[in-house]
Write a protein that holds these residues in place. Structure first.
Motif, PDB file in Angstrom:
ATOM      1  N   ASP A   6      -7.608  -3.585  46.193  1.00  0.00           N
ATOM      2  CA  ASP A   6      -8.820  -3.970  45.445  1.00  0.00           C
ATOM      3  C   ASP A   6      -8.896  -5.076  44.589  1.00  0.00           C
ATOM      4  OD1 ASP A   6      -7.776  -2.923  43.147  1.00  0.00           O
ATOM      5  OD2 ASP A   6      -8.855  -0.977  43.465  1.00  0.00           O
ATOM      6  N   ALA A   7      -9.814  -5.319  43.781  1.00  0.00           N
ATOM      7  CA  ALA A   7      -9.832  -6.442  42.845  1.00  0.00           C
ATOM      8  C   ALA A   7      -9.025  -6.433  41.672  1.00  0.00           C
ATOM      9  CB  ALA A   7     -11.138  -6.844  42.382  1.00  0.00           C
ATOM     10  N   MET A   8      -8.496  -4.925  41.370  1.00  0.00           N
ATOM     11  CA  MET A   8      -7.833  -4.772  40.159  1.00  0.00           C
ATOM     12  C   MET A   8      -6.372  -4.356  40.562  1.00  0.00           C
ATOM     13  SD  MET A   8      -9.872  -4.830  37.815  1.00  0.00           S
ATOM     14  CE  MET A   8      -8.975  -3.943  36.314  1.00  0.00           C
ATOM     15  N   GLN A   9      -5.975  -4.995  42.053  1.00  0.00           N
ATOM     16  CA  GLN A   9      -4.663  -4.860  42.418  1.00  0.00           C
ATOM     17  C   GLN A   9      -4.259  -3.482  42.695  1.00  0.00           C
ATOM     18  OE1 GLN A   9      -2.927  -7.653  43.207  1.00  0.00           O
ATOM     19  NE2 GLN A   9      -4.822  -8.760  42.707  1.00  0.00           N
ATOM     20  N   GLY A  10      -5.175  -2.739  42.780  1.00  0.00           N
ATOM     21  CA  GLY A  10      -4.879  -1.210  43.227  1.00  0.00           C
ATOM     22  C   GLY A  10      -4.939  -0.965  44.784  1.00  0.00           C
ATOM     23  N   GLU A  11      -4.208   0.125  45.263  1.00  0.00           N
ATOM     24  CA  GLU A  11      -4.005   0.311  46.793  1.00  0.00           C
ATOM     25  C   GLU A  11      -5.087   1.160  47.186  1.00  0.00           C
ATOM     26  OE1 GLU A  11       0.568  -1.110  47.656  1.00  0.00           O
ATOM     27  OE2 GLU A  11       0.132   0.570  46.164  1.00  0.00           O
ATOM     28  N   ILE A  12      -5.690   0.990  48.496  1.00  0.00           N
ATOM     29  CA  ILE A  12      -6.586   2.066  48.982  1.00  0.00           C
ATOM     30  C   ILE A  12      -6.185   2.235  50.273  1.00  0.00           C
ATOM     31  CG2 ILE A  12      -8.951   2.700  49.291  1.00  0.00           C
ATOM     32  CD1 ILE A  12      -9.858   0.859  46.956  1.00  0.00           C
ATOM     33  N   ILE A  13      -6.430   3.620  50.723  1.00  0.00           N
ATOM     34  CA  ILE A  13      -6.338   3.649  52.489  1.00  0.00           C
ATOM     35  C   ILE A  13      -7.585   4.573  52.603  1.00  0.00           C
ATOM     36  CG2 ILE A  13      -5.145   5.828  52.009  1.00  0.00           C
ATOM     37  CD1 ILE A  13      -3.419   5.083  54.367  1.00  0.00           C
ATOM     38  N   ASN A  14      -8.016   4.139  53.990  1.00  0.00           N
ATOM     39  CA  ASN A  14      -9.029   4.757  54.770  1.00  0.00           C
ATOM     40  C   ASN A  14      -8.638   5.870  55.536  1.00  0.00           C
ATOM     41  OD1 ASN A  14     -11.084   5.456  56.278  1.00  0.00           O
ATOM     42  ND2 ASN A  14     -12.046   3.324  56.613  1.00  0.00           N
ATOM     43  N   LYS A  15      -9.173   6.905  55.309  1.00  0.00           N
ATOM     44  CA  LYS A  15      -8.655   8.242  55.865  1.00  0.00           C
ATOM     45  C   LYS A  15      -9.611   9.110  56.267  1.00  0.00           C
ATOM     46  CE  LYS A  15      -4.896  10.265  57.567  1.00  0.00           C
ATOM     47  NZ  LYS A  15      -4.131   9.659  58.599  1.00  0.00           N
ATOM     48  N   MET A  16     -10.159   9.349  57.492  1.00  0.00           N
ATOM     49  CA  MET A  16     -11.218  10.132  57.829  1.00  0.00           C
ATOM     50  C   MET A  16     -12.578   9.937  57.347  1.00  0.00           C
ATOM     51  SD  MET A  16      -9.656  13.819  57.806  1.00  0.00           S
ATOM     52  CE  MET A  16      -8.089  14.570  58.624  1.00  0.00           C
ATOM     53  N   GLU A  17     -12.811   8.412  57.543  1.00  0.00           N
ATOM     54  CA  GLU A  17     -13.999   7.749  57.003  1.00  0.00           C
ATOM     55  C   GLU A  17     -14.114   7.930  55.510  1.00  0.00           C
ATOM     56  OE1 GLU A  17     -15.653   6.136  59.399  1.00  0.00           O
ATOM     57  OE2 GLU A  17     -14.332   6.713  60.826  1.00  0.00           O
ATOM     58  N   GLU A  18     -13.205   8.227  54.728  1.00  0.00           N
ATOM     59  CA  GLU A  18     -13.183   8.071  53.221  1.00  0.00           C
ATOM     60  C   GLU A  18     -11.900   7.445  52.879  1.00  0.00           C
ATOM     61  OE1 GLU A  18     -15.286   9.581  51.109  1.00  0.00           O
ATOM     62  OE2 GLU A  18     -16.736  10.802  52.416  1.00  0.00           O
ATOM     63  N   PHE A  19     -12.201   6.613  51.497  1.00  0.00           N
ATOM     64  CA  PHE A  19     -11.210   5.773  50.817  1.00  0.00           C
ATOM     65  C   PHE A  19     -10.584   6.557  49.954  1.00  0.00           C
ATOM     66  CE2 PHE A  19     -14.414   2.967  53.341  1.00  0.00           C
ATOM     67  CZ  PHE A  19     -13.274   1.958  53.505  1.00  0.00           C
ATOM     68  N   TYR A  20      -9.233   6.449  49.860  1.00  0.00           N
ATOM     69  CA  TYR A  20      -8.416   7.260  48.912  1.00  0.00           C
ATOM     70  C   TYR A  20      -7.650   6.227  48.191  1.00  0.00           C
ATOM     71  CZ  TYR A  20     -10.424  11.356  51.278  1.00  0.00           C
ATOM     72  OH  TYR A  20     -11.383  12.091  51.765  1.00  0.00           O
ATOM     73  N   PRO A  21      -7.347   6.385  46.957  1.00  0.00           N
ATOM     74  CA  PRO A  21      -6.345   5.608  46.218  1.00  0.00           C
ATOM     75  C   PRO A  21      -4.864   6.112  46.385  1.00  0.00           C
ATOM     76  CG  PRO A  21      -7.403   7.077  44.598  1.00  0.00           C
ATOM     77  CD  PRO A  21      -8.032   7.275  46.007  1.00  0.00           C
ATOM     78  N   VAL A  22      -4.118   4.977  46.521  1.00  0.00           N
ATOM     79  CA  VAL A  22      -2.611   5.133  46.669  1.00  0.00           C
ATOM     80  C   VAL A  22      -2.067   5.216  45.465  1.00  0.00           C
ATOM     81  CG1 VAL A  22      -0.277   4.491  47.904  1.00  0.00           C
ATOM     82  CG2 VAL A  22      -2.763   4.221  49.060  1.00  0.00           C
ATOM     83  N   VAL A  23      -1.155   6.352  45.106  1.00  0.00           N
ATOM     84  CA  VAL A  23      -0.520   6.428  43.844  1.00  0.00           C
ATOM     85  C   VAL A  23       0.928   6.326  44.140  1.00  0.00           C
ATOM     86  CG1 VAL A  23       0.009   7.894  41.783  1.00  0.00           C
ATOM     87  CG2 VAL A  23      -2.363   7.705  42.774  1.00  0.00           C
ATOM     88  N   ARG A  24       1.591   5.563  43.598  1.00  0.00           N
ATOM     89  CA  ARG A  24       3.062   5.328  43.544  1.00  0.00           C
ATOM     90  C   ARG A  24       3.661   6.172  42.398  1.00  0.00           C
ATOM     91  NH1 ARG A  24       5.059   0.956  46.960  1.00  0.00           N
ATOM     92  NH2 ARG A  24       3.325  -0.379  47.861  1.00  0.00           N
ATOM     93  N   LEU A  25       4.279   7.552  42.730  1.00  0.00           N
ATOM     94  CA  LEU A  25       4.945   8.253  41.679  1.00  0.00           C
ATOM     95  C   LEU A  25       6.071   7.442  40.982  1.00  0.00           C
ATOM     96  CD1 LEU A  25       5.077  11.946  43.067  1.00  0.00           C
ATOM     97  CD2 LEU A  25       3.755  11.009  41.437  1.00  0.00           C
TER      98      LEU A  25
END
Length: 701
Positions: free
Chosen positions: A592-611
């Motif tokens: 995204d524009a804020m350099q965040g990571e997102i993934i599309n799963k089951m027609e929904e978008f979820y953020p990816v969080v690196r622990l």
């Protein structure tokens, strides 16, 4: 003696609370039937009689007085049946009983908190007396005082003089004391009598000698009484007033070693019925447990099939079992076994499998000891619905499904208040204010609230549903916009709007009432449920009703978790929070524009969080291709955690973090506790709910 006093108090509180629950259930059923059956009247009389005796034993005078007057009222009803209470006065009788239950519960709550009892009971006693006088006059009860025989009267009527041949040397003057039928805790009541007489300065002996410590004596004492031996007759006479003043003493019997001629003449004229068939009082008491050898004793032992255990002892048991589980894992996974051929360890592995089987059984049994049905909590809600229905002028009934479902005792205690609050919400906000509104909507004039529980194996799902007005999502959104909780530029779906109801300080009521409008509501429910590892969701359909769902773990002591590795660190993610785990490649990730990571799963978008970014850990690899994503959720929030490796599912013993770590707000950062792995290393247990809150409040995530 301090421990003994605490034990007596705990037994008193347990017994009284149990009796009040029984009384509550009887009255709720009676109010629906608009009458009390003769069995109900007898049971209420017995309960009040026991409450009176218990309060007298504990020297709680106000409680004893109220219980005594209610007992007098039901003595009158018992002798003349419910016909003595005119139909128009029966609601007043029910209200009087409910008020008595509330009074006892309030006072018991003060005792539990160490607060002094209320002594201003004159008005309440006067209300009870006025009702007694009213039904006596209306029912035209001739020659009835409306009072049960007092302990003094019973003692005076029942006192007889008998003889004894083998009294203890130097103590020829005996006094056999009989307790009220069904008073309960007979051995402790007998010991209280002994203590009172001893405090007066009198020296004496008594049998059985193990009154205080042996609860198995209760059936024997209930049937045959117990005996006190005095050196002088004047000492026995001095003890009689102390005994007869106690509310749970039925009668007493004076027994002399050498009967006087007058006593012999009196016995010929009027034999003592109490002496007939009684065990000889001069014989020494049998040793503890000796009753089990006789036919009569065996019968009493069958009654002792249930015992109450202090919850702290069960906590200690669970702690020891947890240590055994950890130690067993450490032994079977010991690094010292590496490099040894399996063929040489056949016997070890065979014994290890048997040990694992036994530890699993021990773990299951110890966990089952803490499991209690939710029926007690659910049944209390009937009273909430009844009281609120009367105060709000709304007719509603409560349906209960799955009340035998069992949960850990500590969790049941933790969710009792949240369930009560949700039920109150259903009555206050859900059920329509008048019957005509329901009739116009094609509904039953009587509203229905359904409370259900279902065990899914790993968790319990509790639902509180009502068929009322439902939630006005537009009104909720407008209120959220006014409070600055929502943004006017964002389009919210129904699920997101319902979540506003669980935000601190949010209330849709325009004015403060007895039940709502203070801004303390579903946010507290959400917090309390999440404290025990549960989640809350709300759904509603306008005009049809609402449903609040609680997903609760069976226990907070042991859980199923997925072990994951991030760099050199190991974390445990609760299985109940995991939806799926999967591998991805760089092309599957959206930036995204804020350099965040997102993934599309089951027609929904979820953020990816690196622990490794969240906790500042040196990762094994930063490439999304080399790791794995774990899709987790809590309430209505979801995200995908990026970890280096899945190590496998394991049942872990939850260890709390040291209290000093609370100063660093480590729980707010998503760490719920820790567990010890088989190799002795520590794995941190993630609290997914707090982790998501921590991530959303941190810059860059």
């Amino acid at each position: 003696m301090a421990n003994s006093g605490d034990s007596v108090l705990e037994m008193y509180l347990y017994e009284t609370n149990t009796l009040l629950e029984q009384l509550d259930n009887i009255m709720l059923a009676a109010e629906q039937a608009d009458t009390l059956s003769q069995d109900d009247v007898n049971e209420i009389f017995r309960i009040m009689h026991t409450l009176k005796g218990s309060a007298a034993m504990m020297e709680y005078e106000p409680l004893m007085t109220i219980a005594h007057r209610i007992e007098d009222l039901f003595y009158l009803i018992r002798e003349n049946t419910m016909d003595i209470v005119p139909e128009q006065d029966r609601p007043k009788l029910f209200d009087l009983l409910f008020r008595s239950i509330d009074y006892f519960r309030d006072e018991i709550g003060k005792i539990e908190k160490g607060e002094p009892l209320s002594t201003n009971i004159d008005r309440f006693v006067e209300t009870i007396n006025m009702f007694i006088d009213k039904i006596k006059n209306d029912g035209q009860v001739a020659g009835s005082s409306g009072e049960a025989p007092s302990a003094d009267q019973a003692a005076a009527q029942g006192c007889r003089t008998a003889t004894v041949e083998n009294a203890p040397a130097g103590y020829p003057f005996a006094l056999r004391v009989f307790l009220d039928e069904g008073c309960g805790m007979e051995n402790l009541r007998a010991f209280m009598i002994v203590s009172d007489v001893r405090d007066s300065g009198t020296q004496f002996l008594y049998q059985p000698e193990d009154l205080e410590s042996n609860t198995a004596r209760s059936p024997e004492i209930a049937e045959n009484g117990f005996t006190m031996y005095f050196a002088a007759e004047n000492e026995r006479k001095a003890a009689i007033p102390l005994i007869s003043d106690l509310g749970f003493v039925k009668t007493y019997q004076e027994i002399d070693a050498a009967p006087a001629p007058e006593a012999q003449r009196d016995e010929k004229q009027e034999p003592a019925p109490e002496a007939t068939g009684q065990t000889e009082p001069q014989k020494a008491a049998p040793a503890a447990g000796a009753e089990a050898t006789s036919g009569k004793g065996s019968g009493h032992q069958i009654k002792q099939s249930l015992i109450s255990v202090n919850l702290s002892k069960l906590d200690q048991l669970m702690a020891v079992v947890g240590e055994i589980v950890i130690t067993e894992t450490m032994v079977t996974a010991s690094p010292d076994l590496r490099g040894i051929e399996d063929a040489k360890l056949d016997n070890f592995y065979k014994s290890a499998r048997q040990l694992r089987k036994l530890t699993d059984e021990l773990q299951d049994i110890s966990m089952s000891l803490r499991m209690v049905p939710v029926s007690g909590t659910f049944q209390k809600m009937r009273r909430i619905v009844r009281d609120m229905g009367q105060k709000l002028g709304r007719k509603a009934q409560l349906s209960i499904i799955g009340e035998d479902t069992e949960i850990d005792k500590t969790i049941v205690d933790a969710i009792s208040d949240p369930i009560m609050h949700i039920v109150r919400n259903s009555m206050d906000h859900g059920i329509e204010p008048d019957e005509q509104m329901r009739i116009d909507a094609g509904k039953n004039p009587v509203g229905e609230i359904t409370l259900s529980a279902q065990n899914t194996g790993s968790e319990v799902i509790i639902k509180i549903e009502d068929d009322g007005m439902g939630v006005d999502c537009d009104a909720v959104l407008r209120k959220a916009l006014r409070q600055g909780l929502a943004s006017p530029d964002v389009e919210y779906n129904q699920r997101e709007i319902m979540n506003f109801l669980m935000m601190p300080g949010f209330s849709t009521n325009q004015e403060v009432t007895e039940f709502s409008g203070r801004g303390v509501g579903m946010d507290v429910v959400k917090k309390n449920v999440e404290t025990v590892g549960g989640v809350v969701t709300m759904t509603s359909e306008k005009g049809k009703g609402s449903c609040t769902t609680l997903k609760i773990p069976l226990t907070t002591a042991i859980m199923d978790g997925m072990e994951v590795r991030v760099g050199e660190s190991i974390f445990t993610i609760p299985i109940q929070n995991i939806r799926q785990s999967f591998k991805v490649t760089e092309k599957d990730i959206i930036h995204d524009a804020m350099q965040g990571e997102i993934i599309n799963k089951m027609e929904e978008f979820y953020p990816v969080v690196r622990l490794y970014n969240v906790y500042g850990i040196e990762p094994q690899s930063t490439s999304i291709n080399d790791g794995i994503l774990v899709w987790v959720e809590s309430s209505e929030s979801s995200c995908c955690l990026f970890v280096d490796e899945l190590l496998g599912k394991q049942q872990v013993v939850i260890k709390p973090l040291p209290s000093y770590l609370n100063n660093f707000k480590i729980k707010d950062a998503g760490i719920a506790g820790c567990t010890i792995l088989g190799d002795g290393n520590i794995s941190l247990i993630l609290d997914v709910t707090n982790l998501m809150d921590f991530i959303s409040g941190s810059a860059g995530y």
